[in-house]
Structure formats: structure tokens, C-alpha cells
Design a protein around this motif. Sequence first.
Motif, mmCIF file in Angstrom:
data_model
loop_
_atom_site.group_PDB
_atom_site.id
_atom_site.type_symbol
_atom_site.label_atom_id
_atom_site.label_comp_id
_atom_site.label_asym_id
_atom_site.label_seq_id
_atom_site.Cartn_x
_atom_site.Cartn_y
_atom_site.Cartn_z
ATOM 1 N N VAL A 101 -3.435 -2.920 8.281
ATOM 2 C CA VAL A 101 -2.179 -2.254 8.634
ATOM 3 C C VAL A 101 -1.550 -2.980 9.813
ATOM 4 O O VAL A 101 -2.235 -3.339 10.772
ATOM 5 N N ARG A 102 -0.238 -3.191 9.742
ATOM 6 C CA ARG A 102 0.472 -3.863 10.829
ATOM 7 C C ARG A 102 1.620 -2.993 11.319
ATOM 8 O O ARG A 102 2.168 -2.190 10.577
ATOM 9 N N ALA A 103 1.982 -3.201 12.562
ATOM 10 C CA ALA A 103 3.090 -2.451 13.153
ATOM 11 C C ALA A 103 4.112 -3.410 13.737
ATOM 12 O O ALA A 103 3.761 -4.429 14.340
ATOM 13 N N TYR B 36 -6.047 2.361 6.507
ATOM 14 C CA TYR B 36 -5.060 3.123 5.742
ATOM 15 C C TYR B 36 -3.915 3.503 6.676
ATOM 16 O O TYR B 36 -4.145 3.954 7.800
ATOM 17 N N GLU B 37 -2.695 3.320 6.206
ATOM 18 C CA GLU B 37 -1.517 3.608 7.025
ATOM 19 C C GLU B 37 -1.244 5.114 6.974
ATOM 20 O O GLU B 37 -0.730 5.633 5.987
ATOM 21 N N GLY C 46 0.822 -1.201 0.000
ATOM 22 C CA GLY C 46 0.000 0.000 0.000
ATOM 23 C C GLY C 46 0.859 1.254 0.000
ATOM 24 O O GLY C 46 2.089 1.201 0.023
ATOM 25 N N ARG C 47 0.192 2.388 -0.034
ATOM 26 C CA ARG C 47 0.878 3.680 -0.075
ATOM 27 C C ARG C 47 0.691 4.381 1.262
ATOM 28 O O ARG C 47 -0.417 4.457 1.793
ATOM 29 N N LYS C 48 1.774 4.888 1.795
ATOM 30 C CA LYS C 48 1.677 5.641 3.039
ATOM 31 C C LYS C 48 0.935 6.950 2.791
ATOM 32 O O LYS C 48 1.065 7.555 1.733
ATOM 33 N N ASN D 198 -6.866 5.943 -5.508
ATOM 34 C CA ASN D 198 -5.413 5.906 -5.689
ATOM 35 C C ASN D 198 -4.781 4.621 -5.147
ATOM 36 O O ASN D 198 -3.563 4.551 -4.992
ATOM 37 N N GLU D 199 -5.621 3.623 -4.862
ATOM 38 C CA GLU D 199 -5.171 2.291 -4.436
ATOM 39 C C GLU D 199 -4.193 2.366 -3.270
ATOM 40 O O GLU D 199 -3.142 1.714 -3.262
ATOM 41 N N ALA D 200 -4.557 3.161 -2.272
ATOM 42 C CA ALA D 200 -3.651 3.387 -1.147
ATOM 43 C C ALA D 200 -3.452 2.149 -0.279
ATOM 44 O O ALA D 200 -2.450 2.037 0.421
ATOM 45 N N LYS D 201 -4.389 1.213 -0.323
ATOM 46 C CA LYS D 201 -4.241 0.011 0.505
ATOM 47 C C LYS D 201 -3.311 -1.022 -0.112
ATOM 48 O O LYS D 201 -2.760 -1.860 0.602
ATOM 49 N N GLY D 202 -3.155 -1.003 -1.428
ATOM 50 C CA GLY D 202 -2.398 -2.061 -2.073
ATOM 51 C C GLY D 202 -3.103 -3.394 -1.873
ATOM 52 O O GLY D 202 -4.323 -3.465 -1.783
#
Length: 307
Positions: free
Chosen positions: A141-143, A32-33, A7-9, A132-136
Amino acid sequence: MLLNDLGRKVFFVYPPSVVKEDLITHLIDNEYETYMVKDTRRAELLFEKYDDAICFVNIDTGISEPEWEEWIRKILAEPKFSKIGLGIVSYNSNEKLQKKYLMDIGIQCGYIKLKLGRDESIKILLATLNANEAKGRRKFVRADATGDTLSSLNFTHGRLQIIGKIVDISVVGFACILDPDPELAKNMLLSDVQLKLRASLLRTDLILLGSRPVDDRNQYIFLFPPKIENHAKAKIRTYIQTTLQASLEQYLEEAIKNAPKEAQRQSPQNTSTLLEPALEELEDLAEIEATNESNKESQAKEANEEG
């Protein structure tokens, strides 16, 4: 997994209070990250590392509007930033100003008029990120929690009191190292596990998805129950966001101190390649279970209506 599959930050530069206190929470809830960035200098350092990021700038503060225009034009004209998506958040709803940025300058991610209100702003932001396909390919989301000494889990197994060190976490599950290692069996259900996520405490059941040897230890992959309560999910998401933001701040601090070595430092994107296949399986399993639960609820509702 390719880098863009993660994904996109999403960055907010000089985020206004409504973004910091409300809108970002909704973006995080939608997986979303999302990060907050203090100034344009830090934003450019991040663009160097994440050359397909999406960035919303608050043109109401930080620098003057003409300076914002100059900076935005500079970023758009720089070939190495050609994949950066720029958008604007502002309380200024002047039509000429909007036209300048959208039509004349050509920002790609919209002009979000905060005066439209919270719900409309959220709707537009989510639509923009989706377009804009921000999630890919990543669903959650993981940390990376390996550097966090303030978080842990504990539970009783037989006569043993087990303490766990969290390695990697998302809202559907996490990887950890257990001490002592109880050698748990796959698909085992653990009841009444306490998670300490820095200042937050929560109790939950866990399902063991599996384990794998890493160095001389077993790393266990646990799944949260499909019906985990919303307040517990909120605590997990808050922890993930706090951890990611702290990693980014540390990364930027080092980058500012020693910019020439920037490319050598570890990215704050946060998953061990060793854990990636298992965690992808975990996410897919969580999505399947959530779908099954939804189908069961729909069938029960239809049965009640027929009755």
C-alpha cells in the motif's frame, strides 16, 4: 496499470473499538488498504467512487438492526453497487441473525463474530480479503504525501545539508524531491538519513533505486534496507494509514459539500502515474531482496544443523 490492479479498498463502517485499535493494524501490516467510515451516508458516497470496495459494517451500533437490514438489502439490490462486497462485524453471535444475513440476504464477505476473539477474527478477516482478491496486483500500500507539509527527510552529502520533500511512500521505499539537488548516482547508499513522518522520527540507511525528471526537477526513488527494524516499519505503516485516512476524510468532506461535482474531484488513491513504473520496480526489487535474505537464512540454518 488498471484501476482494479491497485486492489480493493476495505471500509469499516461504525468500527467497534477492537477493530479501530487492533484488527485494522493487522490488516495494514498485511498490506490491505483499510479505512474507517463514520456512517452509511459516507459509505454510499465511497461506493459511488469505488464500486468494487469491500465494506464491513458493525450492526451493533449507529442504527438499529432492522435499519441495518434495510440498508444492506438496499445496497445489494442497487445495480451500480453490484461489485461491492458486504460483510458484518458484530458481537452478536445469534445463529438466526447470522443465517438471515448470510443465507437469506446473501452478504458476500461473511459474518465476523468478534466474540470468537482477536486471533480468530483476524484470521477470518484475512482469509476473506484474500478470497476476494483485495490486494490486486499491488504488493504494498502506498500513500500520496504531496500535500503533507509536516513530513520531510534530511541528510548530509559532502558539505551540503539536503532537505527532501516526500512525494509517495510505501513500507519498502519512497519517491522524493531533494533541495538542493545533489545529483546522486543510481545504487548509491545513503547512511543515517533522518525521516520526519509528521510526529514520528526515524533514522535509516537508504538505497537509491534511480531518478527521473518531472517538470524541472529530479524525483528520486529510494529503497529502505531489507533489514529495516520492525519499529521503523511500524512508524512508516502508521504514517501511511494516517495519510490515507486523512485524504479520505478530506475527500468525503468535499463530496458532502458538493455532491454533484463528486466525479470531478481527485481520488484519495494515491500514486502519481509518472512514478508508477519506478515504484512497481521498487516493490519487485524489495520482494526479490526479501526472498534472497530468507534463502540465505535458511541455508545458514541448514549449514549449522549439518555442522
